[in-house]
Design an enzyme around this catalytic site. Structure first.
Site, short mmCIF file in Angstrom:
data_model
loop_
_atom_site.label_atom_id
_atom_site.label_comp_id
_atom_site.label_asym_id
_atom_site.label_seq_id
_atom_site.Cartn_x
_atom_site.Cartn_y
_atom_site.Cartn_z
N THR A 1 1.01 -1.01 0.08
CA THR A 1 -0.07 0.02 0.13
C THR A 1 0.74 1.17 -0.05
O THR A 1 0.62 2.32 -0.58
CB THR A 1 -0.98 -0.01 1.19
OG1 THR A 1 -1.76 -1.26 1.19
CG2 THR A 1 -1.85 1.31 1.28
N SER B 1 1.54 -7.25 -0.98
CA SER B 1 2.06 -8.14 0.17
C SER B 1 1.68 -9.59 -0.04
O SER B 1 2.37 -10.46 0.47
CB SER B 1 2.42 -7.66 1.69
OG SER B 1 0.86 -7.64 2.16
N THR C 1 1.34 -4.57 4.56
CA THR C 1 1.10 -4.76 5.76
C THR C 1 0.55 -6.09 6.07
O THR C 1 0.51 -6.65 7.04
CB THR C 1 0.36 -3.89 6.48
OG1 THR C 1 -1.01 -3.61 5.79
CG2 THR C 1 0.68 -2.30 6.41
N ASP C 2 -0.27 -6.72 4.82
CA ASP C 2 -0.88 -7.89 4.99
C ASP C 2 -0.11 -8.99 5.62
O ASP C 2 -0.24 -10.06 6.33
CB ASP C 2 -1.66 -7.96 3.65
CG ASP C 2 -3.04 -7.45 3.65
OD1 ASP C 2 -3.34 -6.94 4.63
OD2 ASP C 2 -3.50 -7.57 2.49
#
Length: 324
Positions: free
Chosen positions: A12, A56, A89-90
């Site tokens: 992101t 990610s 971030t995932d």
């Protein structure tokens, strides 16, 4: 002035809104990210290396492993004081844990990302990059392992997890809290992470699966994985390591094929412990020589098992990695 290498992977933090697809897509280069943070020039000399530019969820464990090797190569340079990795971030906590185990350097390795894209109102990426570079350039960050930097907090890779789908304050270390904070003028550490172990195989065992236990679960998935066969299995159990009766049978079926099984918990904090002795408890499965995953989440236990299987296939030797 110190030099920090920023390795970009996408996520992101490197996305902008696309009016055609009506969503965020990869669109920002590594150099673009750094140019968006002029204050970096006052902190360190920054060298940008683009590893990838993908969400990610597209990052594989092999890519994480390759990223660890790349971080070590740059850290070997005398002019480099620290490494920063920008990442979606995932799966950020998994990459952070992989780097914490597989990177050999004692220099700071700091991972960060963003919850808001570069074209959104109030993007958090620039502030997170600035904070991560501040930590990577800090003498106090030496020897603290891989660190996840987010929302002006410093978290140990082994402890941190994503807790909210959209909030900028998504990363927390349940039961432990951050190990430090970033202020506008300095980095402050409160404690030293313990048990900073290293597992550095030449190759990674990629075919390791993770199953989450749920009420009424049967043996079907366990039999399918055993017949494949997978190289290893992590099971997120209930509570402190308990499973439904059919899951116990499934775990024992997998173990009968000499496939290592690590028992984690789907609960956010606390260890897996053989506290009960009823059918389906961790103690009731001891005869099958399952491995207790300690305080690791299922996704982190899987990363550790993949690395450990790159060094040994012996079940008792694998157990020692998790006893630590």
């Amino acid at each position: 002035m110190k030099k920090v290498v920023v390795m970009t992977t996408g996520g992101t933090i490197a996305m902008k809104y696309d009016p055609v697809t009506q969503g965020l897509i990869p669109a920002v280069s590594g150099d673009d990210l750094i140019e968006a943070v002029p204050a970096l020039r006052e902190i360190a000399e920054v060298e940008v290396v683009e590893f990838s530019n993908v969400p990610s969820g597209h990052i594989t464990p092999q890519m994480m492993f390759d990223l660890a090797k790349m971080a070590d190569r740059y850290a070997e340079r005398e002019d480099v004081s620290g490494i920063v990795v920008t990442h979606g971030t995932d799966t950020l906590e998994e990459t952070a844990y992989m780097l914490g185990l597989a990177v050999k350097t004692n220099k700071p390795v700091c991972l960060t990302g963003a919850m808001r894209g570069a074209s959104e109102t109030g993007p958090d990426g620039p502030a997170n990059i600035l904070a991560a570079v501040m930590v990577a350039a800090s003498d106090e960050a030496l020897g603290k392992g891989a660190l996840l930097i987010f929302n002006d907090e410093i978290h140990a890779a082994a402890e941190v997890t994503k807790t909210h789908t959209t909030s900028c304050a998504t990363f927390h270390s349940p039961g432990w809290g951050p190990i430090g904070d970033i202020y506008f003028d300095r980095v402050v550490f409160r404690r030293q992470p313990l048990n900073l172990e290293k597992i550095c195989p030449a190759v990674l065992a990629e075919d390791v699966c993770l199953l989450k236990t749920y009420a009424g679960m049967d043996v079907y998935l366990f039999k399918m994985l055993a017949e494949k066969p997978v190289q290893g299995l992590v099971v997120e159990a209930l509570g402190c390591g308990n499973v439904p009766p059919a899951v116990k049978e499934g775990i024992e079926y997998v173990r009968s094929r000499d496939i290592p099984v690590v028992l984690a918990s789907r609960v956010h904090t606390g260890r897996v412990v053989p506290a009960y002795s009823y059918f389906g408890s961790a103690r009731s499965m001891e005869a099958s020589k399952i491995i207790l995953g300690g305080e690791l989440t299922g996704q982190k236990a899987r990363i550790k098992l993949m690395l450990a299987l790159g060094l040994t296939k012996d079940n008792e030797e694998l157990r020692r990695f998790f006893d630590n």
